[in-house]
Design an enzyme around this catalytic site. Structure first.
Site, PDB file in Angstrom:
ATOM      1  CD  GLU A  38      -2.982  -0.889  -0.040  1.00 67.18           C
ATOM      2  OE1 GLU A  38      -3.013   0.207  -0.633  1.00 67.18           O
ATOM      3  OE2 GLU A  38      -3.669  -1.861  -0.380  1.00 67.18           O
ATOM      4  CB  THR A  44       3.499   4.133  -7.402  1.00 63.75           C
ATOM      5  OG1 THR A  44       4.318   5.144  -6.812  1.00 63.75           O
ATOM      6  CG2 THR A  44       4.359   3.249  -8.292  1.00 63.75           C
ATOM      7  CE1 TYR A 121      -6.342   3.108  -0.665  1.00 63.26           C
ATOM      8  CE2 TYR A 121      -3.980   3.385  -0.288  1.00 63.26           C
ATOM      9  CZ  TYR A 121      -5.027   2.727  -0.894  1.00 63.26           C
ATOM     10  OH  TYR A 121      -4.778   1.655  -1.718  1.00 63.26           O
ATOM     11  CG  ASP A 139      -7.618   4.679  -4.262  1.00 59.45           C
ATOM     12  OD1 ASP A 139      -8.820   4.696  -4.613  1.00 59.45           O
ATOM     13  OD2 ASP A 139      -6.795   3.838  -4.696  1.00 59.45           O
TER      14      ASP A 139
END
Length: 352
Positions: A38, A44, A121, A139
């Site tokens: 995560e 990314t 998150y 997210d």
């Protein structure tokens, strides 16, 4: 409302079970590996982050292994993934968990949130996937799905938008299998409800998606414009002496690439000439100790390295000197140091 919620998460979970990618962190509930994945996948893409995840798990199979590594080793392995504060926070949290928590990650949202580098998150993802905690993730992928399906135009990067979307995400959560649901909505946003090139006609939400029905998929989600891009001009001076030594310095100041290494660098307000560069104290000191020194520009056109809020215009200057002494390092040692990807590419191109 219950029926409406089920009508949202049931088809989403079924879609996920039929279409999910086979990824190594989806075959485990080990909080160390989930946390690692995560953190790496923040800002990314999976395709870029996957090789790094595999490298880290191989080099550091447990949180104790990661905690026992040096910061330089961690940064070197992270090199090229960007946003290096993630790597520094990763290392700090590994040491916290290993040394203070006996290697055991907190099993709840609040405990995870207290760890360095873990925000709402990441804490929600780990808590739901590893411990079945009923905490919804939000997210970029989730923002995109929810804003389109429910036709929400509140800016996702405003304080009001953050609260609104978090509340909506929480209300839609399948509390019986929160980890599966969270992964499903993120996967759907990453692979189907994408920023561009949508195929809405075959979407599982086509019959109820407000953005699709109103022709507004290209307008949602709404995001407040980012700050103006800043242009910066970096002049890297690459010293080389007769014994094949060069010089690297660590960036200790806060900002981009903190704790990474680089050649002596002079920042200017624009492009500069060799005469101006030689007047800089750091360059002058190198030249003054070597009467036969020579400074030449390696790349006539600056290399533009684009970051989120700034563009780096990099010029590399080769400075031949007589002897760098003990402060120099041999050229073959240069690849042992963590450097920004901009310098990594130059090092490869130059042939160190």
């Amino acid at each position: 409302m219950k029926e409406t919620v089920q009508q949202f998460y049931n088809p989403l979970i079924l879609w996920y079970l039929d279409n999910k990618r086979s990824l190594p962190w989806r075959t485990t509930k080990d909080p160390y590996k989930i946390w690692l994945s995560e953190v790496m996948l923040q800002q990314t893409r999976v395709a870029q982050g996957l090789p790094y995840f595999l490298k880290f798990v191989d080099a550091y199979p447990t949180v104790f292994d990661l905690a026992g590594a040096s910061e330089q080793e961690v940064l070197k392995l992270w090199q090229g993934l960007g946003y290096y504060s993630r790597a520094r926070n990763l290392h700090a949290t590994a040491k916290k968990v290993a040394n203070d928590l006996e290697g055991i990650f907190p099993d709840n949202y609040k405990g995870l949130l207290a760890l360095k580098g873990i925000g709402d998150y990441t804490a929600s993802a780990i808590a739901s996937i590893c411990y079945d905690a009923p905490t919804a993730v939000v997210d970029g992928n989730v923002y995109r799905v929810l804003s389109r399906v429910f036709g929400i135009s509140t800016p996702i990067n405003s304080s009001g938008g953050i609260k609104e979307f978090k509340a909506l995400a929480q209300s839609l959560l399948n509390t019986e299998q929160p980890g599966i649901y969270n992964q499903a909505i993120m996967e759907f946003g990453a692979r189907y409800c994408t920023p561009q090139n949508l195929q809405c006609e075959g979407c599982i939400f086509a019959h109820r998606c407000e953005a699709f029905l109103r022709g507004k998929t290209g307008e949602l989600p709404v995001k407040i414009k980012k700050q103006k891009i800043k242009n910066r001009y970096f002049n890297y001076v690459v010293p080389l002496d007769a014994s094949s030594k060069t010089l690297l310095k660590q960036r200790t100041q806060k900002g981009i690439w903190q704790q990474l290494y680089e050649f002596p660098m002079v920042e200017a307000s624009g492009l500069i000439t060799a005469d101006v560069l030689q007047e800089d104290p750091s360059v002058y000191d190198l030249i003054s100790n070597s009467p036969t020194s020579e400074l030449s520009l390696y790349n006539e056109t600056p290399i533009v390295h684009k970051l989120s809020h700034q563009h780096i215009h990099a010029s590399f200057w080769i400075l031949t000197v007589e002897d760098l002494g003990q402060k120099g390092i041999f050229a073959h040692q240069i690849k042992e140091f963590p450097v920004p990807v901009l310098l990594e590419r130059f090092i490869e191109d130059f042939g160190f």
